[in-house]
Design an enzyme around this catalytic site. Structure first.
Site, PDB file in Angstrom:
ATOM      1  N   ASP A 219       0.859  -1.188   0.000  1.00  0.00           N
ATOM      2  CA  ASP A 219       0.000   0.000   0.000  1.00  0.00           C
ATOM      3  C   ASP A 219       0.892   1.234   0.000  1.00  0.00           C
ATOM      4  OD1 ASP A 219      -3.081   0.739   0.814  1.00  0.00           O
ATOM      5  OD2 ASP A 219      -1.648   2.180   1.656  1.00  0.00           O
ATOM      6  N   ASN A 227      -2.698  13.040  -3.805  1.00  0.00           N
ATOM      7  CA  ASN A 227      -3.880  13.555  -4.506  1.00  0.00           C
ATOM      8  C   ASN A 227      -4.180  14.993  -4.089  1.00  0.00           C
ATOM      9  OD1 ASN A 227      -4.775  11.515  -6.214  1.00  0.00           O
ATOM     10  ND2 ASN A 227      -5.734  10.394  -4.548  1.00  0.00           N
ATOM     11  N   ASP A 236      -3.166   9.495 -10.395  1.00  0.00           N
ATOM     12  CA  ASP A 236      -3.340   8.375 -11.343  1.00  0.00           C
ATOM     13  C   ASP A 236      -2.009   8.019 -12.004  1.00  0.00           C
ATOM     14  OD1 ASP A 236      -5.971   8.263 -10.771  1.00  0.00           O
ATOM     15  OD2 ASP A 236      -6.706   9.051 -12.679  1.00  0.00           O
ATOM     16  N   GLU A 262      -4.956   2.517  -3.837  1.00  0.00           N
ATOM     17  CA  GLU A 262      -3.490   2.536  -3.946  1.00  0.00           C
ATOM     18  C   GLU A 262      -2.906   1.257  -3.361  1.00  0.00           C
ATOM     19  OE1 GLU A 262      -5.162   3.351  -1.534  1.00  0.00           O
ATOM     20  OE2 GLU A 262      -4.079   4.017   0.230  1.00  0.00           O
TER      21      GLU A 262
HETATM   22  N1  LIG Z   1      -5.589   9.383  -8.062  1.00  0.00           N
HETATM   23  C1  LIG Z   1      -6.197   8.304  -7.565  1.00  0.00           C
HETATM   24  N2  LIG Z   1      -6.383   8.218  -6.245  1.00  0.00           N
HETATM   25  C2  LIG Z   1      -6.989   7.133  -5.753  1.00  0.00           C
HETATM   26  C3  LIG Z   1      -7.425   6.076  -6.582  1.00  0.00           C
HETATM   27  N3  LIG Z   1      -7.978   5.108  -5.789  1.00  0.00           N
HETATM   28  C4  LIG Z   1      -7.896   5.567  -4.514  1.00  0.00           C
HETATM   29  N4  LIG Z   1      -7.301   6.777  -4.472  1.00  0.00           N
HETATM   30  C5  LIG Z   1      -7.019   7.632  -3.329  1.00  0.00           C
HETATM   31  O1  LIG Z   1      -6.077   7.008  -2.471  1.00  0.00           O
HETATM   32  C6  LIG Z   1      -6.189   7.641  -1.209  1.00  0.00           C
HETATM   33  C7  LIG Z   1      -6.018   6.614  -0.126  1.00  0.00           C
HETATM   34  O2  LIG Z   1      -5.996   7.296   1.084  1.00  0.00           O
HETATM   35  P1  LIG Z   1      -5.976   6.594   2.500  1.00  0.00           P
HETATM   36  O3  LIG Z   1      -6.738   5.312   2.430  1.00  0.00           O
HETATM   37  O4  LIG Z   1      -6.417   7.608   3.504  1.00  0.00           O
HETATM   38  O5  LIG Z   1      -4.508   6.194   2.728  1.00  0.00           O
HETATM   39  P2  LIG Z   1      -3.151   7.000   2.611  1.00  0.00           P
HETATM   40  O6  LIG Z   1      -3.359   8.464   2.440  1.00  0.00           O
HETATM   41  O7  LIG Z   1      -2.362   6.335   1.547  1.00  0.00           O
HETATM   42  O8  LIG Z   1      -2.542   6.737   4.021  1.00  0.00           O
HETATM   43  P3  LIG Z   1      -1.888   5.409   4.570  1.00  0.00           P
HETATM   44  O9  LIG Z   1      -2.419   4.270   3.776  1.00  0.00           O
HETATM   45  O10 LIG Z   1      -2.302   5.345   5.987  1.00  0.00           O
HETATM   46  O11 LIG Z   1      -0.426   5.572   4.407  1.00  0.00           O
HETATM   47  C8  LIG Z   1      -7.563   8.307  -1.160  1.00  0.00           C
HETATM   48  O12 LIG Z   1      -7.387   9.701  -1.199  1.00  0.00           O
HETATM   49  C9  LIG Z   1      -8.227   7.856  -2.471  1.00  0.00           C
HETATM   50  O13 LIG Z   1      -9.051   8.850  -3.035  1.00  0.00           O
HETATM   51  C10 LIG Z   1      -7.227   6.218  -7.973  1.00  0.00           C
HETATM   52  O14 LIG Z   1      -7.571   5.341  -8.781  1.00  0.00           O
HETATM   53  N5  LIG Z   1      -6.608   7.334  -8.431  1.00  0.00           N
END
Ligand SMILES: Nc1nc2c(ncn2[C@@H]2O[C@H](COP(=O)(O)OP(=O)(O)OP(=O)(O)O)[C@@H](O)[C@H]2O)c(=O)[nH]1
Length: 343
Positions: A219, A227, A236, A262
């Site tokens: 992850d 983002n 993306d 992610e």
């Molecule tokens: N650009 C983009 N963002 C995505 C996609 N799928 C998920 N996300 C974003 O990935 C982010 C995941 O955030 P969190 O689950 O809070 O996790 P994190 O910020 O990585 O924090 P930790 O996992 O705790 O390190 C969210 O803002 C989602 O909107 C995608 O296909 N494209």
């Protein structure tokens, strides 16, 4: 007991199975009907062959409902069926109109066997049928005019060509659909559906060969901040960049998948926990050492990875992903950018 759902059938088998079952019912019914008709007409040999075909169809129906070797059983049905048709054409008491049944040969063969084998089998039986017909009615060619012969040849040729073109097109559409259904549209990595299918395959291989099998769940750290700071479009592109790194770094036999957001899951055949930890450390270092760059922008990245081994952490895919997920969570709690394989 392992309750993992079975993966779908990719080659149009379910469609072909349904068709074969319908045909077996029809064959059993027609066999019984023609048995009665031919007994009354005194064509005893043919009548008993048809009765045998009816009984065999009922027995085959039972097998065909479940067999994984559908093509083999299709041939076991189709070859005698076509041979009976050829005999019916040739028997002295049979009417010349029996020849009309030859038109269903290309359709049947293509629908049941697919384009290549279907074409080969239909061409073979059409030629046999034409040969038998001309042998039985040797003066036919001299008696009938050019238009009549052209009609028969052309209509058979057109039926054959249409059956082939249709079946080849459906085969291609089916393959395209399978690829679409098992691929993540953003990164072009396989998705969870494909991962599940590959896990079932690799697990039976590991059982058979007594080899290890491991799973990684990766992850990206603080991806929400990526983002928020650079926008979704850059987010993306970062995911595509990471997918490319995974593909390049892993072995061709490993399977990296994007299972959502992610998060990436990797299946590592022939790899025990220690080796999987080594691979995971490599990936972690690679991602941390190569920020995503575009123009002047450089997006620093890091990731956390949980590791699980088949047989040690469970038997099913869900067991392994759950264990790896749990460790991923520990990695996040311990400050991110690390690999965890215990706990
Ligand atoms: N650009 C983009 N963002 C995505 C996609 N799928 C998920 N996300 C974003 O990935 C982010 C995941 O955030 P969190 O689950 O809070 O996790 P994190 O910020 O990585 O924090 P930790 O996992 O705790 O390190 C969210 O803002 C989602 O909107 C995608 O296909 N494209």
């Amino acid at each position: 007991m392992d309750m993992e759902p079975q993966v779908g059938d990719h080659s149009g088998q379910s469609q072909r199975r349904a068709l074969l079952k319908a045909l077996l019912i029809l064959t059993a019914f027609c066999g019984a009907l023609f048995y009665v008709i031919n007994i009354r007409r005194g064509v005893v040999v043919l009548a008993y062959i048809e009765l045998g075909a009816a009984i065999a169809s009922v027995l085959l129906y039972v097998v065909v409902r479940r067999t994984p070797r559908l093509r083999l059983w299709t041939l076991i049905y189709l070859i005698p069926f076509l041979n009976i048709m050829m005999m019916a054409l040739y028997l002295p008491g049979a009417s010349p109109t029996v020849f009309l049944w030859i038109y269903i040969v290309p359709v049947l063969c293509h629908l049941l066997l697919g384009p290549r084998l279907g074409l080969a089998v239909s061409v073979f039986y059409i030629l046999v049928a034409l040969g038998l017909f001309l042998h039985k009615y040797p003066d036919y060619l001299f008696r009938s005019g050019f238009a009549e012969i052209a009609n028969i040849t052309l209509s058979l040729g057109v039926t054959l060509a249409f059956a082939y073109i249709y079946e080849r097109g459906s085969d291609r559409s089916r393959s395209d659909l399978v690829v679409m259904a098992s691929t993540d549209p953003l990164t072009r990595l396989p998705n969870l559906y494909r991962f599940r299918e590959a896990f079932i395959h690799e697990r039976s291989r590991a059982e058979r060969l007594a080899t290890p099998l491991s799973v990684l769940v990766l992850d990206l750290d603080l991806f929400k901040a990526v983002n928020d700071s650079y926008g979704h479009r850059i987010g993306d592109l970062v995911l595509i960049h990471v997918a490319k790194q995974l593909r390049q770094r892993l072995r061709a036999t490993d399977l990296p998948c994007r299972v959502g957001g992610e998060e990436f899951t990797m299946l590592l055949p022939d790899t025990n926990r220690d080796e999987a930890v080594w691979v995971a450390e490599n990936l972690r270092e690679l991602i941390a050492s190569q920020p995503y760059r575009t123009g002047r922008l450089s997006v620093p990245l890091s990731c956390s990875i949980g590791v699980a081994e088949w047989g040690v952490d469970g038997q099913s895919m869900d067991d392994l992903v759950e264990a790896a997920d749990r460790r991923l969570y520990i990695a996040k709690q311990q400050g991110r950018n690390r690999v965890i394989s215990e706990g």
